[in-house]
Design an enzyme around this catalytic site. Structure first.
Site, PDB file in Angstrom:
ATOM      1  N   PHE A  11       0.826  -1.216   0.000  1.00 57.55           N
ATOM      2  CA  PHE A  11       0.000   0.000   0.000  1.00 57.55           C
ATOM      3  C   PHE A  11       0.864   1.273   0.000  1.00 57.55           C
ATOM      4  CE2 PHE A  11      -2.173   2.708   3.435  1.00 57.55           C
ATOM      5  CZ  PHE A  11      -2.732   3.583   2.519  1.00 57.55           C
ATOM      6  N   THR A  35       1.475  -9.759   0.914  1.00 53.52           N
ATOM      7  CA  THR A  35       0.302  -8.884   1.005  1.00 53.52           C
ATOM      8  C   THR A  35       0.321  -7.829  -0.102  1.00 53.52           C
ATOM      9  OG1 THR A  35       1.413  -7.422   2.567  1.00 53.52           O
ATOM     10  CG2 THR A  35       0.014  -9.150   3.507  1.00 53.52           C
ATOM     11  N   GLY A  36       1.440  -7.679  -0.767  1.00 49.66           N
ATOM     12  CA  GLY A  36       1.545  -6.699  -1.853  1.00 49.66           C
ATOM     13  C   GLY A  36       0.953  -7.251  -3.144  1.00 49.66           C
ATOM     14  N   ILE A  52      12.246 -10.363   2.803  1.00 42.61           N
ATOM     15  CA  ILE A  52      13.315  -9.559   3.437  1.00 42.61           C
ATOM     16  C   ILE A  52      14.198 -10.398   4.359  1.00 42.61           C
ATOM     17  CG2 ILE A  52      12.298  -7.254   3.271  1.00 42.61           C
ATOM     18  CD1 ILE A  52      11.289  -7.770   6.227  1.00 42.61           C
ATOM     19  N   ALA A  74       6.729  -5.158   5.878  1.00 41.95           N
ATOM     20  CA  ALA A  74       6.501  -5.474   7.294  1.00 41.95           C
ATOM     21  C   ALA A  74       5.217  -6.271   7.464  1.00 41.95           C
ATOM     22  CB  ALA A  74       6.385  -4.184   8.110  1.00 41.95           C
ATOM     23  N   TYR A 140       2.713  -6.032  17.958  1.00 44.42           N
ATOM     24  CA  TYR A 140       3.125  -5.212  16.815  1.00 44.42           C
ATOM     25  C   TYR A 140       3.796  -3.923  17.319  1.00 44.42           C
ATOM     26  CZ  TYR A 140       2.637  -1.997  12.897  1.00 44.42           C
ATOM     27  OH  TYR A 140       2.886  -1.060  11.932  1.00 44.42           O
ATOM     28  N   ILE A 184     -10.696   2.324   7.411  1.00 44.14           N
ATOM     29  CA  ILE A 184     -11.264   3.103   6.297  1.00 44.14           C
ATOM     30  C   ILE A 184     -11.400   2.241   5.042  1.00 44.14           C
ATOM     31  CG2 ILE A 184     -10.784   5.020   4.685  1.00 44.14           C
ATOM     32  CD1 ILE A 184      -9.978   6.701   7.103  1.00 44.14           C
TER      33      ILE A 184
HETATM   34  C1  UD2 Z   1      -3.223   1.117  12.912  1.00 48.07           C
HETATM   35  C2  UD2 Z   1      -2.309   0.495  11.875  1.00 48.07           C
HETATM   36  C3  UD2 Z   1      -1.222  -0.249  12.527  1.00 48.07           C
HETATM   37  C4  UD2 Z   1      -0.531   0.619  13.544  1.00 48.07           C
HETATM   38  C5  UD2 Z   1      -1.539   1.274  14.490  1.00 48.07           C
HETATM   39  C6  UD2 Z   1      -0.892   2.306  15.366  1.00 48.07           C
HETATM   40  C7  UD2 Z   1      -3.710   0.005   9.963  1.00 48.07           C
HETATM   41  C8  UD2 Z   1      -4.360  -1.068   9.171  1.00 48.07           C
HETATM   42  N1  UD2 Z   1      -3.073  -0.416  11.044  1.00 48.07           N
HETATM   43  O1  UD2 Z   1      -3.814   0.110  13.692  1.00 48.07           O
HETATM   44  O2  UD2 Z   1      -0.303  -0.683  11.538  1.00 48.07           O
HETATM   45  O3  UD2 Z   1       0.249   1.580  12.890  1.00 48.07           O
HETATM   46  O4  UD2 Z   1      -2.517   1.960  13.766  1.00 48.07           O
HETATM   47  O5  UD2 Z   1      -1.752   2.633  16.405  1.00 48.07           O
HETATM   48  O6  UD2 Z   1      -3.721   1.174   9.629  1.00 48.07           O
HETATM   49  N2  UD2 Z   1     -12.232  -1.130  13.541  1.00 48.07           N
HETATM   50  C9  UD2 Z   1     -13.610  -1.267  13.523  1.00 48.07           C
HETATM   51  N3  UD2 Z   1     -14.183  -1.972  12.508  1.00 48.07           N
HETATM   52  C10 UD2 Z   1     -13.446  -2.558  11.523  1.00 48.07           C
HETATM   53  C11 UD2 Z   1     -12.029  -2.408  11.542  1.00 48.07           C
HETATM   54  C12 UD2 Z   1     -11.466  -1.689  12.575  1.00 48.07           C
HETATM   55  O7  UD2 Z   1     -14.303  -0.778  14.410  1.00 48.07           O
HETATM   56  O8  UD2 Z   1     -14.040  -3.173  10.619  1.00 48.07           O
HETATM   57  C13 UD2 Z   1     -11.637  -0.340  14.626  1.00 48.07           C
HETATM   58  C14 UD2 Z   1     -10.535  -1.041  15.382  1.00 48.07           C
HETATM   59  O9  UD2 Z   1     -11.041  -1.879  16.387  1.00 48.07           O
HETATM   60  C15 UD2 Z   1      -9.756   0.161  15.925  1.00 48.07           C
HETATM   61  C16 UD2 Z   1      -9.936   1.221  14.826  1.00 48.07           C
HETATM   62  O10 UD2 Z   1     -11.046   0.803  14.046  1.00 48.07           O
HETATM   63  O11 UD2 Z   1     -10.328   0.626  17.117  1.00 48.07           O
HETATM   64  C17 UD2 Z   1      -8.750   1.342  13.922  1.00 48.07           C
HETATM   65  O12 UD2 Z   1      -8.386   0.037  13.501  1.00 48.07           O
HETATM   66  P1  UD2 Z   1      -7.361  -0.227  12.291  1.00 48.07           P
HETATM   67  O13 UD2 Z   1      -7.221  -1.700  12.170  1.00 48.07           O
HETATM   68  O14 UD2 Z   1      -7.746   0.548  11.109  1.00 48.07           O
HETATM   69  O15 UD2 Z   1      -6.037   0.438  12.808  1.00 48.07           O
HETATM   70  P2  UD2 Z   1      -5.275   0.329  14.218  1.00 48.07           P
HETATM   71  O16 UD2 Z   1      -5.447   1.648  14.895  1.00 48.07           O
HETATM   72  O17 UD2 Z   1      -5.607  -0.900  14.958  1.00 48.07           O
END
Ligand code: UD2
Length: 306
Positions: A11, A35-36, A52, A74, A140, A184
């Site tokens: 991405f 995943t790419g 890697i 990653a 992570y 998103i």
């Molecule tokens: C993001 C990054 C991760 C790391 C982190 C740092 C992504 C995919 N992951 O994790 O790599 O950098 O930030 O804090 O960008 N959620 C829903 N419904 C869904 C999917 C997610 O409610 O269908 C919620 C999820 O439970 C969380 C929030 O949305 O509270 C964000 O989730 P995410 O997976 O987009 O990203 P995050 O913050 O876990």
């Protein structure tokens, strides 16, 4: 310049490669396509399908002689790290060490790579600044915090300069293939297919959503400041709850949709908001794309995929 991008089929990596090619650089992409996507790799880039962690990485990079390495490959998913900490550690730390050994053996000028907002964990004082001591709540986040320490030591012990970006929640076109789905991209894909969406928790958790073009621009600016070494947030310093995000989607989507609420995900942070002060001062960059514009671009990208 010769520049290597690991994860250049992913991405963020693939957008970075496009811009580097646009600027006239010669780019080598290393990606194992786990995943790419091969289609995301700019046709003007050289491509080697390789993990890697592969010991042949040194041979390939010694031949290409990159001045800079952007290490974007990653394991990026918080939930994956909670289910399989060993896999997360293997890719994000053993893979990193292989890349670092390669970089210093072939005298790379600088390695530029992401860390993550996940290194902070659930700290109370917002916005989060680089000087704060992190307390990761996911494996992570832990491997990313350890990544930063490896970078510091390779710099201090072996003289390999680095810039490490703590990305906030990056979003934009091309996200969501394979393991890289963020909230998103998941919502865009489901809403395009007229499906319901699910919020984990009460929807009052907040995130700092940063558009991929801003992240790429910050990476490119890193090439302009040769003496800069260290850790820098890449974010917008704008806080948005998931409920607010859903409200924004309602303005874009053009049809009604159902939102389900389920229990919180293990390892999730409640609030994430990252200071932009250091990025603005040391990288001379401030984000250009607000959520309304970025969300519309991303939604329409998913539209064009159907
Ligand atoms: C993001 C990054 C991760 C790391 C982190 C740092 C992504 C995919 N992951 O994790 O790599 O950098 O930030 O804090 O960008 N959620 C829903 N419904 C869904 C999917 C997610 O409610 O269908 C919620 C999820 O439970 C969380 C929030 O949305 O509270 C964000 O989730 P995410 O997976 O987009 O990203 P995050 O913050 O876990």
């Amino acid at each position: 310049m010769n520049i290597c991008v690991t994860g250049g089929a992913g991405f963020i990596g693939s957008h970075l490669v496009d811009k580097l090619i646009e600027q006239g650089h010669t780019v080598l992409v290393i990606d194992n396509l786990s995943t790419g996507c091969r289609e995301f790799v700019n046709p003007k880039a050289q491509f080697v399908e390789m993990d890697i962690r592969d010991s042949e990485l040194l041979t390939v990079l010694a031949k290409f002689k990159p001045e800079y390495v952007f290490h974007e490959a990653a394991q990026t998913m918080v939930p994956v790290s909670m289910h399989d900490p060993a896999f997360d550690c293997d890719v994000n730390l053993m893979g990193l060490i292989n890349v670092l050994n390669t970089c210093y053996k072939i005298n790379v000028k600088k390695i530029i790579m992401p860390s993550s907002a996940a290194v902070y964990g659930d700290l109370d004082t917002l916005p989060l600044t680089e000087a704060m001591v992190g307390h990761p709540s996911s494996f992570y986040g832990l491997t990313k915090l350890t990544t930063e320490s490896y970078l510091r030591l390779y710099y201090e012990a072996f003289g390999l300069p680095y810039i490490c970006f703590r990305y906030a929640n990056v979003y934009g076109p091309r996200q969501g293939n394979g393991g890289e789905g963020g909230v998103i991209s998941i919502f865009c894909e489901r809403l395009q297919k007229q499906q319901d969406i699910t919020i984990f928790g009460d929807g009052e958790q907040t995130r700092d959503f940063v558009y991929v073009d801003d992240v790429v621009a910050a990476n490119l600016n890193a090439l302009e400041v040769p003496d800069l070494v260290g850790v820098i947030n890449v974010s917008t310093e704008v806080s948005t709850s998931l409920n607010e995000l859903v409200a924004q989607f309602k303005n874009i989507v053009g049809h009604d949709f159902v939102v389900h609420y389920e229990s919180e995900r293990a390892g999730d942070i409640k609030h994430s908001l990252l200071s932009t002060k250091k990025m603005m001062a040391e990288l001379n960059y401030s984000p250009k794309i607000n959520l309304t514009t970025g969300l519309a671009n991303t939604y329409h990208y998913f539209d064009s995929k159907l």
